[in-house]
Design a protein around this motif. Structure first.
Motif, PDB file in Angstrom:
ATOM      1  N   GLU B  84      -2.411  -6.542   3.833  1.00 31.96           N
ATOM      2  CA  GLU B  84      -1.736  -5.489   4.592  1.00 31.96           C
ATOM      3  C   GLU B  84      -1.055  -6.068   5.827  1.00 31.96           C
ATOM      4  O   GLU B  84       0.061  -5.678   6.173  1.00 31.96           O
ATOM      5  CB  GLU B  84      -2.756  -4.434   5.031  1.00 31.96           C
ATOM      6  N   ASN B  88       2.694  -5.626   6.690  1.00 33.43           N
ATOM      7  CA  ASN B  88       3.082  -5.026   7.978  1.00 33.43           C
ATOM      8  C   ASN B  88       4.019  -5.945   8.752  1.00 33.43           C
ATOM      9  O   ASN B  88       5.022  -5.500   9.296  1.00 33.43           O
ATOM     10  CB  ASN B  88       1.852  -4.764   8.852  1.00 33.43           C
ATOM     11  N   TRP B 165       2.917  10.004  17.140  1.00 34.27           N
ATOM     12  CA  TRP B 165       3.642   8.740  17.168  1.00 34.27           C
ATOM     13  C   TRP B 165       2.753   7.527  16.954  1.00 34.27           C
ATOM     14  O   TRP B 165       3.054   6.679  16.123  1.00 34.27           O
ATOM     15  CB  TRP B 165       4.377   8.588  18.501  1.00 34.27           C
ATOM     16  N   SER B 168      -1.014   8.273  14.043  1.00 34.53           N
ATOM     17  CA  SER B 168      -1.074   8.501  12.598  1.00 34.53           C
ATOM     18  C   SER B 168      -0.600   7.245  11.871  1.00 34.53           C
ATOM     19  O   SER B 168       0.312   6.573  12.338  1.00 34.53           O
ATOM     20  CB  SER B 168      -0.178   9.683  12.201  1.00 34.53           C
ATOM     21  N   PRO B 169      -1.271   6.885  10.765  1.00 35.15           N
ATOM     22  CA  PRO B 169      -0.912   5.663  10.051  1.00 35.15           C
ATOM     23  C   PRO B 169       0.529   5.676   9.536  1.00 35.15           C
ATOM     24  O   PRO B 169       1.130   4.623   9.350  1.00 35.15           O
ATOM     25  CB  PRO B 169      -1.880   5.623   8.872  1.00 35.15           C
ATOM     26  N   GLU B 170       1.105   6.886   9.342  1.00 38.19           N
ATOM     27  CA  GLU B 170       2.476   6.906   8.803  1.00 38.19           C
ATOM     28  C   GLU B 170       3.503   6.500   9.848  1.00 38.19           C
ATOM     29  O   GLU B 170       4.509   5.890   9.537  1.00 38.19           O
ATOM     30  CB  GLU B 170       2.857   8.325   8.338  1.00 38.19           C
ATOM     31  N   TYR B 171       3.243   6.913  11.100  1.00 37.57           N
ATOM     32  CA  TYR B 171       4.285   6.730  12.115  1.00 37.57           C
ATOM     33  C   TYR B 171       4.055   5.554  13.058  1.00 37.57           C
ATOM     34  O   TYR B 171       4.978   5.125  13.729  1.00 37.57           O
ATOM     35  CB  TYR B 171       4.415   8.012  12.964  1.00 37.57           C
ATOM     36  N   THR B 174       6.325   2.506  12.727  1.00 43.44           N
ATOM     37  CA  THR B 174       7.696   2.899  13.092  1.00 43.44           C
ATOM     38  C   THR B 174       7.835   2.983  14.606  1.00 43.44           C
ATOM     39  O   THR B 174       8.836   2.527  15.171  1.00 43.44           O
ATOM     40  CB  THR B 174       8.023   4.273  12.479  1.00 43.44           C
ATOM     41  N   SER B 175       6.814   3.575  15.262  1.00 39.48           N
ATOM     42  CA  SER B 175       6.879   3.707  16.723  1.00 39.48           C
ATOM     43  C   SER B 175       6.941   2.342  17.389  1.00 39.48           C
ATOM     44  O   SER B 175       7.709   2.138  18.332  1.00 39.48           O
ATOM     45  CB  SER B 175       5.652   4.456  17.238  1.00 39.48           C
ATOM     46  N   SER B 259      -2.997   0.038  10.107  1.00 42.61           N
ATOM     47  CA  SER B 259      -1.596   0.268   9.721  1.00 42.61           C
ATOM     48  C   SER B 259      -0.609  -0.488  10.605  1.00 42.61           C
ATOM     49  O   SER B 259       0.547  -0.637  10.237  1.00 42.61           O
ATOM     50  CB  SER B 259      -1.269   1.759   9.764  1.00 42.61           C
ATOM     51  N   THR B 260      -1.037  -0.962  11.781  1.00 46.47           N
ATOM     52  CA  THR B 260      -0.105  -1.716  12.624  1.00 46.47           C
ATOM     53  C   THR B 260      -0.619  -3.121  12.901  1.00 46.47           C
ATOM     54  O   THR B 260      -0.156  -3.783  13.815  1.00 46.47           O
ATOM     55  CB  THR B 260       0.125  -1.012  13.972  1.00 46.47           C
TER      56      THR B 260
END
Lengths: 359, 309
Positions: B84, B88, B165, B168-171, B174-175, B259-260
């Motif tokens: 991951e 990432n 922002w 959440s793992p989705e955003y 992106t942030s 996620s990040t």
């Protein structure tokens, strides 16, 4: 093929008027040279003609069409830039082809045109090279080819030979003259080099400080300069000019209006002994410097009138020192106080000679 | 006699000069020694030591470093978290570099002209570059706060729903990309403007006479003439993005749910939080390999298309 007409054109940059109310007509199919010292406004006129600068006042007509508000691309002109402005990332072929591709000329026709032009300028073997692999002369040819392939109404050339060495410049000069004859298109050529102007143009426009000094054929500019500036700009070395008072022996023969007297260095002679030739001014002089150029010698001499250049085609006077400069009176030019040329001088002896059938 | 003596003297000097440890021969090496020494001490040695450690198991304090062969690497490659982390890192790098470069190129095209307004804009856009990453992170944590942040306040104002922002793992990724683009755009724009200004004006005039439409002028003249700048900024951007750490450490700590998490943060976690130095070193070796390969590929593939004047 187009006639160019400038109507009362002026251009002001930040309150500084660099082109002052110029009106002139450039004949269809002519090779017209704009010549003048740097800062005389010749490049500005060219850029206004091309449409890169907007004139402050006046109208520009190309082929009977007013082009004041027309974008450069719409004026049907081609320009050769001083440093060629070739696209460095494209090959020679790409450079020539770019304008055609932009105008959506079909590929087949493009290739024919490129092959034809490349043949004319002698670049057929270099079509796949990038400009940085070419010599100065070859780059010059690419710039010409790029301009020619568009088949424009007017060619504009901005000091195109100034980046070449002396030998190549002479060669390209001949080639440009031949090219103009072959194409028959109107050429407008800017240069600061009077030799280029004299040798290439069939019409010369001499400019100084934004004003046209004279517009005439090269030989006319040479033989009857319109004013003092033209007289001193054309000719190598330039015309020798002195105040009228310096020639006291002529005072009676000169017209009232004359303020300056000039003569061309090649019309004067140099001798080691006084000869007392009639109708010549003889000045006892001292040779300051001499440039031996082979076929000719240019002397700088000093006498009671001042310092003057004398160009002689006879065997050089070997030693420096005392000599006699002779100036034939019929070769003198007179200029008024406003520096404009006066009519040819009229000496009594010339009338006598004419009466006697001698020229 | 005198002549013979001079000759003798000269020969002696020659012999002296040809001596094994002559100063003339040694001088260049002596001069370059400090630079080489520092380079070896701070670059070559740590890299060598990292490679050495990547084959060992060590917890920072123990006097014993157990040799474990390639098991650090095999464990890494079978770790789902690490896969991951790689993905990432690639996503983060690709979008950060792509967005920064394209946006700053557009800005440079727009701002590349004289006038007070444009100078002010250039300075404004450049200002994030001089702010420290820690401050930038704090600033954006506040802006992106789910409950009190400026961004969500604005979204609510125009009738949109709040976005989580950073939480959440989705955003979250992106942030972080958004922050990196915001921070990087000023420097890139400035370099692009410098590049644009070095393109000769008469090329554009020639193009104008060649009936070149604006997009073709951009693609055929501006971009090729800017290629050295583009190439430089891409390489710098890729290397910097792969090594992103501060914003992640402060803003998300690799979360939520990994996620990040990116390369350098992962290495930091294993090295300085879990004290698995061998394992962290192995990840460092892999990062080194990836960056080296990318750089070589760039030079091999892209440098052919770069036009240097």
């Amino acid at each position: 093929m187009a006639e160019i007409r400038l109507d009362n054109i002026s251009k002001t940059f930040n309150g500084d008027q660099v082109v002052k109310n110029i009106s002139l007509t450039i004949k269809d199919g002519s090779f017209t040279v704009l010549v003048g010292p740097s800062g005389c406004g010749k490049s500005t006129i060219l850029r206004m003609l091309a449409g890169f600068e907007q004139q402050t006042e006046g109208d520009i007509w190309i082929d009977g069409k007013r082009v004041n508000d027309l974008a450069p691309s719409k004026r049907d002109i081609a320009m050769v830039f001083q440093n060629y402005a070739l696209y460095p990332t494209m090959t020679v072929k790409g450079n020539i082809e770019f304008g055609l591709a932009n105008r959506k000329v079909p590929k087949k026709e493009r290739n024919l045109l490129i092959a034809e032009i490349a043949e004319i300028v002698g670049l057929s073997d270099h079509l796949d090279k990038k400009p940085d692999k070419l010599s100065g002369g070859q780059r010059q040819r690419v710039a010409l080819a790029r301009a020619m392939v568009k088949k424009p109404k007017v060619f504009i050339l901005d000091e195109p030979l100034s980046n070449l060495d002396a030998k190549l410049r002479t060669q390209m000069r001949t080639e440009l003259i031949q090219l103009h004859e072959k194409l028959g298109t109107t050429f407008v050529y800017v240069t600061h080099d009077q030799v280029e102007a004299m040798s290439m143009g069939d019409e010369i426009i001499i400019l100084n400080k934004g004003v046209v000094q004279q517009k005439a054929a090269p030989i006319d500019v040479y033989q009857s300069p319109g004013n003092l500036f033209a007289a001193e700009f054309i000719g190598q070395p330039p015309m020798n000019v002195f105040k009228k008072e310096e020639f006291h022996e002529l005072q009676d023969a000169l017209p009232e209006a004359a303020a300056y007297i000039g003569f061309r260095p090649e019309h004067a002679g140099l001798a080691l002994e006084s000869a007392h030739v009639p109708h010549t001014i003889e000045l006892e002089s001292e040779i300051l410097t001499l440039e031996t150029l082979g076929a000719e010698t240019v002397y700088k001499v000093k006498n009671r009138v001042g310092t003057m250049n004398i160009r002689s085609f006879t065997a050089p006077v070997s030693k420096r020192g005392k000599c006699f400069a002779t100036i034939p009176m019929e070769k003198l030019y007179a200029f008024g106080a406003d520096q404009t040329a006066l009519p040819a001088l009229d000496f009594p002896f010339q009338k006598e000679a004419a009466l006697n059938g001698v020229r | 006699m005198a002549f013979a003596k001079v000759q003798l003297d000269m020969e002696e000097k020659k012999a002296e000069r040809q001596g094994f440890l002559s100063w003339v021969k040694l001088r260049p090496y002596a001069m370059i020694f400090p630079a080489i020494f520092i380079f070896c001490l701070f670059f070559i040695y740590p890299i060598g030591y990292m490679i050495y450690l990547s084959f060992h198991d060590w917890n920072f304090v123990s006097p014993v470093k157990d040799f474990v062969g390639t098991s650090n690497f095999s464990y890494l490659l079978s770790d789902r978290d690490f896969r991951e982390v790689i993905s990432n890192s690639f996503i983060y790098t690709f979008f950060t570099v792509f967005l920064t470069i394209s946006l700053s190129l557009l800005l440079a095209l727009w701002l590349n002209r004289g006038g007070t307004v444009y100078s002010f804009m250039q300075a404004s856009i450049f200002s994030p570059h001089i702010i420290s990453l820690v401050s930038v992170s704090m600033l954006w944590m506040w802006i992106m706060d789910a409950d009190y942040g400026l961004l969500n306040w604005f979204l609510n104002l125009i009738g949109m729903e709040s976005v989580m922002w950073l939480t959440s793992p989705e955003y979250a990724l992106t942030s972080l990309i958004l922050v990196a683009v915001w921070k990087g755009i000023g420097f890139n724009t400035l370099v692009f403007i410098a590049g644009l200004q070095s393109i000769p004006k008469d090329l554009y005039e020639a193009a104008e006479l060649d009936h070149t439409p604006p997009w073709r002028r951009f693609l055929k003249i501006t971009v090729p003439m800017l290629s050295p700048t583009l190439f430089f900024l891409t390489i710098i951007g890729v290397i910097n993005s792969f090594q992103v750490f501060e914003t992640i450490n402060l803003m998300t700590a690799g979360g939520p749910i990994n996620s990040t998490n990116t390369f350098v943060y992962y290495i930091y976690q294993y090295g300085f939080q879990f004290f698995k130095i061998g394992y962290a070193s192995a990840a460092g070796v892999i990062l080194l390999v990836i960056l080296s390969v990318l750089t070589v590929v760039y030079f091999k593939v892209l440098s052919k298309r770069v036009h240097y004047r």
